[in-house]
Design an enzyme around this catalytic site. Structure first.
Site, short mmCIF file in Angstrom:
data_model
loop_
_atom_site.label_atom_id
_atom_site.label_comp_id
_atom_site.label_asym_id
_atom_site.label_seq_id
_atom_site.Cartn_x
_atom_site.Cartn_y
_atom_site.Cartn_z
CG HIS A 40 59.19 75.24 57.08
ND1 HIS A 40 58.98 76.21 58.01
CD2 HIS A 40 59.20 75.86 55.88
CE1 HIS A 40 58.85 77.39 57.40
NE2 HIS A 40 58.98 77.20 56.11
CE1 TYR A 97 47.92 73.69 56.36
CE2 TYR A 97 49.95 73.31 57.59
CZ TYR A 97 49.26 73.33 56.39
OH TYR A 97 49.90 73.00 55.23
N PRO A 154 43.86 72.45 49.06
CG PRO A 154 43.90 74.78 49.04
CD PRO A 154 43.04 73.62 48.69
CE LYS A 196 51.20 65.28 51.16
NZ LYS A 196 52.26 66.23 51.48
#
Ligand code: RFL
Ligand code: PHB
Length: 390
Positions: free
Chosen positions: A72, A201, A293, A297
């Protein structure tokens, strides 16, 4: 029985450590509380930093991620019904992240361990690290009605947040913790991802959402939910409906729905235990720290702990130097706290907090607006997302 390093826990931390030590000729045995199938059934992380991908190669298990991972170059933020791409690749001078599931990483590592004929004891009960404050550590466990003992030089506690390793030093650790007032409901489905190019997101007045993927035919989605919710409260239809309502109209239209093949709720927490070394016992991965989350990481931090720990143990066994061991805790914690900061920040920015009134909400909206219009703040997001340099 005797070995050089006993590793407690066969999650990604323990398996990766075992593989790196084996490559350096250091004998190790892994003790795992669950069965191998159970470990593989836990659906968790999906986004790997380049450092983690490189480490999988170093451990000799890079073929899986090369063949099955999806690279990505960007992520997308959705808020106020609009999409905002963040060109992670451009903003970091060419860095990327790779979507490849933790399940697949674990399976690749398990296969390599089996092929090398290394010993893993699954369904080991009452595992107990002992004697690590002196120079004759050992680990006891129960299996098939008998008690067993393994003597060793070092013990690696890779047994996750609820493991026995941190519990056995609880009088010696200082813990730092923040628990968030919501969880994530996650769904895995064999449907094409809404965006094969970016991880999305979302922040909407109905709460956080996340669109991710495992492959071009398998998607992973999450929505923020109250901690009191149960998986049974969420039919597939309710989940897809809620996800759509949290995205912009175009993405909502593009979602391909299908039956869930896994559905679970995870609480969100920030947690760090200091230090990470107790004589001949070391903590690594989720045993020592948890991040929410949102920043993707957790697994990546676990991988860097393991990189430092493997390096330190190799130095000790092959070069008779304690330098790496002595600096292990300090080296890890610097990187961990930076990832804790980033994960806390992104969580605060992207979720709806039940008790935040008008002012806090307006500040969040202003920060999102600033983020997508400021190269400086977008760069900060991008460089943390791909992972800070080692
Ligand atoms: P694990 O995976 O918890 O493995 C620990 C193992 O130890 C065993 N164990 C014991 N064995 C023997 N005796 C005992 N007494 C034992 N107690 C426990 C357990 O059975 C288990 O097999 O820890 P490890 O290896 O440190 O790995 C950490 C990662 O699993 C974790 O950080 C990530 O999954 C976090 N995470 C993410 N990380 C990322 O880098 N990128 C992501 O995209 C990402 N997404 C996520 C995530 C975690 C999530 N959840 C469910 C918390 C998404 C979610 C939803
Ligand atoms: C996932 O694909 O499971 C995933 C992706 C990004 C995150 C967390 C989880 O921040």
């Amino acid at each position: 029985m005797r070995t050089q390093v006993v590793i407690i826990g066969a999650g990604p931390s323990g398996l990766l450590l075992g593989q790196l030590l084996h490559k350096a000729g250091i004998a190790n045995i892994i003790l795992e509380r669950q069965s191998g199938d159970y470990v593989l059934s836990r659906i968790r992380a999906g986004i790997l930093e380049q450092v983690t991908v490189d480490l999988l190669h170093e451990a000799g298990v890079g073929q899986g991620v090369d063949a099955g991972g999806t690279v990505h170059h960007s992520i997308e933020l959705v808020f106020s019904g609009q999409r905002h791409p963040i060109d992670v690749h451009g903003l970091t001078g060419g860095k990327v992240v790779t979507a490849y599931g933790q399940t697949e990483v674990t399976r690749d590592l398990m296969a390599a361990r089996a092929e090398a004929g290394l010993q893993t004891v699954y369904e080991a009960a009452q595992v107990q690290p002992q004697g690590f404050e002196g120079d004759k550590p050992f680990v006891t466990y129960e299996k098939d009605g008998a008690t067993h003992r393994i003597d060793c030089d070092f013990i690696a506690g890779c047994d996750g947040f609820h493991g026995v390793s941190r519990a056995s030093v609880k009088d010696m650790v200082k813990e730092f913790e923040r628990v968030y007032p919501f969880g994530w409901l996650g769904v895995l489905s064999d449907t094409p991802p809404v965006s094969p190019h970016a991880i999305v997101y979302g922040n909407s007045e109905r709460g956080f959402s996340l669109c991710s993927m495992r492959s071009l035919t398998r998607s992973r989605y999450y929505v923020q939910c109250p901690l009191s919710d149960k998986v049974e409260d969420w039919s597939d239809a309710r989940f897809w409906d809620e996800l759509r309502r949290r995205l912009d109209p175009e993405l909502a239209e593009r979602i391909v729905t299908g039956p869930s093949i896994e559905k679970s709720i995870a609480p969100l927490r920030s947690f760090v235990a200091e230090p990470m070394r107790f004589g001949r016992l070391f903590l690594a991965g989720d045993a020592a720290h948890i991040v929410p989350p949102t920043g993707a990481k957790g697994l990546n931090l676990a991988a860097t702990d393991v990189k430092y720990l493997a390096g330190a143990l190799i130095e000790r066994f092959l070069e008779r130097s304690d330098a790496g061991i002595d600096h292990y805790s300090q080296r890890c914690l610097r990187r961990i706290w930076r990832a804790e900061r980033f994960s806390w920040w992104l969580t605060s920015l992207m979720h709806r907090f039940p008790d935040t009134e008008g002012f806090g909400q307006k500040i969040q909206e202003a920060e999102l607006d600033y983020l997508v219009n400021s190269r400086a703040l977008s760069t900060s997001l991008a460089e943390n997302y791909v992972g800070l340099p080692l």
